[in-house]
Design a protein around this motif. Structure first.
Motif, PDB file in Angstrom:
ATOM      1  N   HIS A   1       8.859   5.064   1.083  1.00  0.00           N
ATOM      2  CA  HIS A   1       7.724   4.661   1.912  1.00  0.00           C
ATOM      3  C   HIS A   1       7.619   5.611   3.088  1.00  0.00           C
ATOM      4  O   HIS A   1       8.612   5.969   3.711  1.00  0.00           O
ATOM      5  CB  HIS A   1       7.900   3.233   2.425  1.00  0.00           C
ATOM      6  CG  HIS A   1       7.944   2.220   1.326  1.00  0.00           C
ATOM      7  ND1 HIS A   1       6.815   1.837   0.639  1.00  0.00           N
ATOM      8  CD2 HIS A   1       8.979   1.531   0.787  1.00  0.00           C
ATOM      9  CE1 HIS A   1       7.155   0.947  -0.272  1.00  0.00           C
ATOM     10  NE2 HIS A   1       8.461   0.750  -0.206  1.00  0.00           N
TER      11      HIS A   1
ATOM     12  N   ALA B   1       2.608   4.201   3.784  1.00  0.00           N
ATOM     13  CA  ALA B   1       2.147   4.473   2.421  1.00  0.00           C
ATOM     14  C   ALA B   1       3.329   4.484   1.471  1.00  0.00           C
ATOM     15  O   ALA B   1       4.421   4.940   1.816  1.00  0.00           O
ATOM     16  CB  ALA B   1       1.426   5.824   2.356  1.00  0.00           C
ATOM     17  N   SER B   2       3.100   3.974   0.268  1.00  0.00           N
ATOM     18  CA  SER B   2       4.098   4.055  -0.789  1.00  0.00           C
ATOM     19  C   SER B   2       3.879   5.363  -1.525  1.00  0.00           C
ATOM     20  O   SER B   2       2.790   5.613  -2.041  1.00  0.00           O
ATOM     21  CB  SER B   2       3.937   2.894  -1.775  1.00  0.00           C
ATOM     22  OG  SER B   2       4.134   1.668  -1.111  1.00  0.00           O
TER      23      SER B   2
ATOM     24  N   GLU C   1      -3.860   3.881   2.527  1.00  0.00           N
ATOM     25  CA  GLU C   1      -2.743   3.109   3.099  1.00  0.00           C
ATOM     26  C   GLU C   1      -2.384   3.620   4.494  1.00  0.00           C
ATOM     27  O   GLU C   1      -2.172   2.823   5.413  1.00  0.00           O
ATOM     28  CB  GLU C   1      -1.524   3.180   2.177  1.00  0.00           C
ATOM     29  CG  GLU C   1      -1.674   2.357   0.913  1.00  0.00           C
ATOM     30  CD  GLU C   1      -0.515   2.528  -0.069  1.00  0.00           C
ATOM     31  OE1 GLU C   1      -0.448   1.744  -1.021  1.00  0.00           O
ATOM     32  OE2 GLU C   1       0.312   3.453   0.111  1.00  0.00           O
TER      33      GLU C   1
ATOM     34  N   LYS D   1      -5.133   6.574  -2.776  1.00  0.00           N
ATOM     35  CA  LYS D   1      -4.363   5.365  -2.461  1.00  0.00           C
ATOM     36  C   LYS D   1      -3.491   5.594  -1.221  1.00  0.00           C
ATOM     37  O   LYS D   1      -3.489   4.786  -0.288  1.00  0.00           O
ATOM     38  CB  LYS D   1      -3.502   4.964  -3.659  1.00  0.00           C
ATOM     39  CG  LYS D   1      -2.659   3.715  -3.442  1.00  0.00           C
ATOM     40  CD  LYS D   1      -1.871   3.386  -4.710  1.00  0.00           C
ATOM     41  CE  LYS D   1      -1.011   2.160  -4.532  1.00  0.00           C
ATOM     42  NZ  LYS D   1       0.124   2.337  -3.642  1.00  0.00           N
TER      43      LYS D   1
END
Length: 199
Positions: A25, A19-20, A12, A8
């Motif tokens: 972040h 990206a989280s 991102e 993930k």
């Protein structure tokens, strides 16, 4: 295979350059930083950790590699399960944080090993080299930068590359630690590269 959390974050950064992650972040501003972050997320998850304050009193943050780490798991499992028999094994990486994740898994499995990174004093590094070269330890982990000129790991007949350095000099020096001209004690050196799928 990357873990779902790794995948993930990787996607991102690849698509949106933000990206989280645990702790906040992660914003990427330049193509070079993007390439570095993609390399990191291809090996492990990362989190944002507090890293002191600026001179103006503003909180600073740093990126720290963390679990889950598909690369640490793959390398440690290959060593723990005896995939390389009785061979002495050198593990090269770019990030000392990734090597620490591998080291933690080896420690849990009670596999003695040494570390050569910039985080360790010169005498500690030399002790790790001496134990490896004498056969006292079977595994040694090193960063391509810290395992540069002057480090001899010719007892290794297997080199596992957790990451490939961007610097050609670090890449060549990292490989040369196990295969030195004039000091070959093995007919050949097995080199295994670890890459995450779809990266």
């Amino acid at each position: 295979e990357m873990s779902p959390k790794q995948k993930k974050a990787y996607k991102e950064i690849e698509e949106a350059m933000i990206a989280s992650v645990d702790g906040g972040h992660l914003l990427v501003k330049t193509p070079l930083t993007k390439a570095m972050r993609l390399q990191q997320f291809a090996t492990a998850y990362a989190e944002m950790v507090e890293d002191g304050f600026t001179d103006q009193g503003i909180q600073k943050w740093a990126v720290r590699l963390s679990e889950p780490s598909s690369t640490a798991e793959a390398i440690a499992n290959d060593i723990i399960e005896g995939d390389f028999g009785e061979a002495q094994i050198a593990v090269m990486g770019v990030s000392s944080q990734l090597l620490e994740l591998i080291s933690a898994r080896l420690e849990k499995a009670k596999i003695a090993h040494g570390m050569i990174t910039g985080d360790y004093a010169l005498d500690v590094r030399q002790n790790a080299i001496d134990k490896f070269q004498s056969g006292e330890t079977k595994v040694i982990l090193y960063t391509a930068a810290a395992g540069g000129v002057g480090v001899t790991l010719t007892k290794a007949s297997v080199l596992l590359r957790a990451e490939i350095p961007y610097s050609l000099i670090h890449f060549l020096q990292g490989n040369d630690r196990v295969h030195r001209i004039g000091s070959q004690i093995h007919d050949s050196i097995l080199i295994v590269d670890y890459f995450a799928k779809d990266t």
